[in-house]
Design an enzyme around this catalytic site. Structure first.
Site, PDB file in Angstrom:
ATOM      1  NE  ARG A  43      24.494  47.707 120.436  1.00  9.35           N
ATOM      2  CZ  ARG A  43      25.667  48.106 119.982  1.00  9.35           C
ATOM      3  NH1 ARG A  43      26.079  47.698 118.809  1.00  9.35           N
ATOM      4  NH2 ARG A  43      26.424  48.926 120.663  1.00  9.35           N
ATOM      5  CE  LYS A 142      15.160  37.131 100.282  1.00  6.40           C
ATOM      6  NZ  LYS A 142      14.201  38.038 100.932  1.00  6.40           N
ATOM      7  CG  HIS A 172      10.075  32.401 103.702  1.00  7.19           C
ATOM      8  ND1 HIS A 172      10.625  33.532 103.169  1.00  7.19           N
ATOM      9  CD2 HIS A 172       8.745  32.539 103.531  1.00  7.19           C
ATOM     10  CE1 HIS A 172       9.665  34.302 102.692  1.00  7.19           C
ATOM     11  NE2 HIS A 172       8.511  33.730 102.898  1.00  7.19           N
ATOM     12  CG  HIS A 234      11.569  34.080  97.875  1.00  9.60           C
ATOM     13  ND1 HIS A 234      12.256  33.342  98.798  1.00  9.60           N
ATOM     14  CD2 HIS A 234      11.251  35.255  98.492  1.00  9.60           C
ATOM     15  CE1 HIS A 234      12.344  34.044  99.932  1.00  9.60           C
ATOM     16  NE2 HIS A 234      11.752  35.200  99.767  1.00  9.60           N
TER      17      HIS A 234
HETATM   18  C1  BG6 Z   1      10.639  37.996 101.857  1.00  7.35           C
HETATM   19  C2  BG6 Z   1      10.825  39.356 101.254  1.00  7.35           C
HETATM   20  O1  BG6 Z   1      11.741  37.179 101.607  1.00  7.35           O
HETATM   21  O2  BG6 Z   1       9.483  37.390 101.307  1.00  7.35           O
HETATM   22  C3  BG6 Z   1       9.599  40.220 101.472  1.00  7.35           C
HETATM   23  O3  BG6 Z   1      11.959  39.972 101.828  1.00  7.35           O
HETATM   24  C4  BG6 Z   1       8.368  39.509 100.970  1.00  7.35           C
HETATM   25  O4  BG6 Z   1       9.739  41.474 100.817  1.00  7.35           O
HETATM   26  C5  BG6 Z   1       8.290  38.110 101.544  1.00  7.35           C
HETATM   27  O5  BG6 Z   1       7.236  40.267 101.361  1.00  7.35           O
HETATM   28  C6  BG6 Z   1       7.149  37.333 100.909  1.00  7.35           C
HETATM   29  O6  BG6 Z   1       6.960  36.144 101.628  1.00  7.35           O
HETATM   30  P1  BG6 Z   1       5.517  35.460 101.702  1.00  7.35           P
HETATM   31  O7  BG6 Z   1       5.793  34.192 102.434  1.00  7.35           O
HETATM   32  O8  BG6 Z   1       4.630  36.398 102.450  1.00  7.35           O
HETATM   33  O9  BG6 Z   1       5.083  35.283 100.287  1.00  7.35           O
END
Ligand code: BG6
Length: 485
Positions: A43, A142, A172, A234
């Site tokens: 925006r 997500k 991810h 995850h």
């Molecule tokens: C995210 C969460 O999906 O994953 C976060 O929303 C979290 O809260 C993060 O910190 C952790 O990812 P990574 O790759 O740092 O382990």
């Protein structure tokens, strides 16, 4: 192939923290298609030049190896454009369509990195503007919903606008090199698969520990909690990767079919298991990396009387022939003792002892996900100290494989990898809607149980390994978390 990557939420947190650095690395590695355009959408009232300057400031102060030189950034910046949009206004999507029509249509990626509440609006409006043709791919971050019903509602709208093969739902963790190595370990090597079953494995532990607190996301996190933020996605994806049957090939649906079967096989919750096999915690004030840190309830944006969990530990089982009776322990939390994600596969002890072994000793395979990325295989070996002894005593030793050291130079980060997969149309590392719904279906009884439970989360000191109830839970099976044993 021409590529237009439209980044909804182009000035937002995710673009800032993860996507722009990943796109820059892909550019540096020469993997972005020639002449591609990255169109940031938000925006804000920004020109292309102002947007480029904003993104340039993102790279100030990043570690040297990942920082562009001025000349390199100038070439990257030439790909960046900006389009001001109000995501609720159809005429703004018409402007986007006109911008995309400026050149011959190649692949168009719509990356929806906005607040989740906007996902359905964006998908509906894209379809209404005719921006859902087969050459368009949509990427959804997500969390997709906050429970089964809201997840289904989003998926329903997405399905009306796009075919499933156009939809890339990101988790991810699936892009992390260590998680891809887990698939390689299991399905590229003949060594482990015959052992990978209830006859040989006593239990499996999955830990995703973070030392960080909620940082600047207190308001979002307080509405979300660890179960929705980490377990539903995850942790369950890791559980699928470790527990699934070998897929018939490496195609996306072959892999996703097997993951779905694991989710469908998870043991249904009962009032007893909800009470005994799930522990929730919330961090109290404590220390992190040598600094005093506040309690969760004192974090900015968090309700001072919040009952949101920042820690979950649970025990489940995969009810099928391979795994019946084998406990799977999942644990994740913020402000724990260290950043440490790993999967520990504890094998059963040798069936008949002819040597003396340390109490409780058995083989163990440790899959380190982060910060270290590698494998450790724990064995028992004959030490040197008892050559004269009649009764031989074995000592623990381990083989240590460090993937960072072995593959360091060739590795790409999770977001870079996933972005390239979207560009190439590879769905293997993305989550299908039925997987996602099944995961929500399984966590929902926990959410309901907590909503009716007056006890609330158990406090734990920031910098610890979580509430002692998590240790008590696993101790009831006569096991312990890897750092306790
Ligand atoms: C995210 C969460 O999906 O994953 C976060 O929303 C979290 O809260 C993060 O910190 C952790 O990812 P990574 O790759 O740092 O382990």
């Amino acid at each position: 192939m021409s590529l237009d990557l439209v980044l909804f939420g182009g000035t937002g947190d995710l673009a800032w923290r993860k996507l722009m650095p990943a796109l820059f690395q892909a550019f540096r590695h020469g993997t972005l298609p020639q002449g591609c355009r990255i169109i940031g959408v938000a925006r804000d009232d920004l020109s292309d030049t102002a947007y480029r300057e904003l993104i340039a400031s993102r790279f100030e102060g990043v570690e040297l190896a990942k920082r562009p030189s001025a000349e390199e950034f100038a070439r990257f910046a030439a790909l960046l454009h900006f389009l001001r949009m109000d995501l609720s206004r159809p005429e703004d999507y018409a402007r986007l369509a006109a911008r995309l029509a400026e050149r011959h249509a190649g692949t168009v990626v719509m990356y929806v990195a906005t607040a989740p509440a906007l996902f359905t609006t964006v998908c509906e409006q894209l379809a209404a503007a005719g921006l859902n043709a087969p050459h368009v791919r949509v990427v959804l971050e997500k969390p997709l919903g906050h429970d089964l019903a809201s997840n289904r509602a989003i998926n329903e709208t997405v399905r009306m606008a796009f075919q499933e093969k156009q939809v890339f739902r990101i988790d991810h963790y699936l892009g992390k090199p260590s998680v891809q190595n887990l698939f390689a370990l299991r399905f590229g090597n003949a060594l482990f698969e015959p052992l990978w079953r209830r006859e040989n494995i006593a239990n499996i532990q999955i830990t995703i520990a973070e030392d960080l607190g909620v940082e600047k996301r207190g308001a979002f996190y307080d509405q979300t909690g660890a179960l929705r933020d980490m377990v539903q996605n995850h942790a369950l994806q890791l559980l699928c990767a470790i527990g699934m049957e070998p897929p018939i090939n490496s195609h996306a649906d072959a892999i996703r079919d097997e993951k779905l079967k694991v989710l469908r096989s998870l043991k249904a919750w009962t009032p007893e298991t909800l009470t005994q096999h799930v522990v929730r915690g919330q961090y109290a004030a404590g220390g992190s990396n040598g600094h005093a840190v506040p309690a969760y309830r004192d974090e900015p944006g968090v309700d001072p009387a919040s009952r949101t969990e920042t820690f979950v530990a649970l025990r489940t089982e995969i009810a099928n022939w391979r795994w019946a009776g084998v406990p799977f322990y999942l644990r994740t939390g913020k402000r724990l003792a260290s950043r440490d994600a790993r999967i520990v596969v504890n094998f059963r002890p040798a069936p008949h002892a002819i040597f003396r072994t340390p109490a409780g000793a058995a083989n163990q395979l440790v899959i380190n996900l982060q910060p270290k990325d590698g494998l450790e295989l724990h064995l028992l070996a004959q030490g040197q100290d008892n050559r004269r002894s009649n009764a031989q005593t074995l000592s623990p030793v381990h083989l240590d494989l460090d993937f960072d050291r072995r593959f360091g130079a060739e590795r790409v980060g999770a977001y870079e990898r996933l972005l390239l997969d979207v560009i190439d149309g590879r769905l293997n590392l993305f989550v299908r809607s039925d997987e996602q719904e099944e995961a929500w279906r399984w966590v929902e009884p926990i959410q309901e149980h907590w909503a009716n439970d007056t006890q609330g989360p158990r406090p734990y000191t920031a910098g610890s390994w979580g509430p002692s109830a998590a240790s008590a839970m696993i101790a009831r099976d006569n096991y312990c978390w890897h750092e306790e044993c």
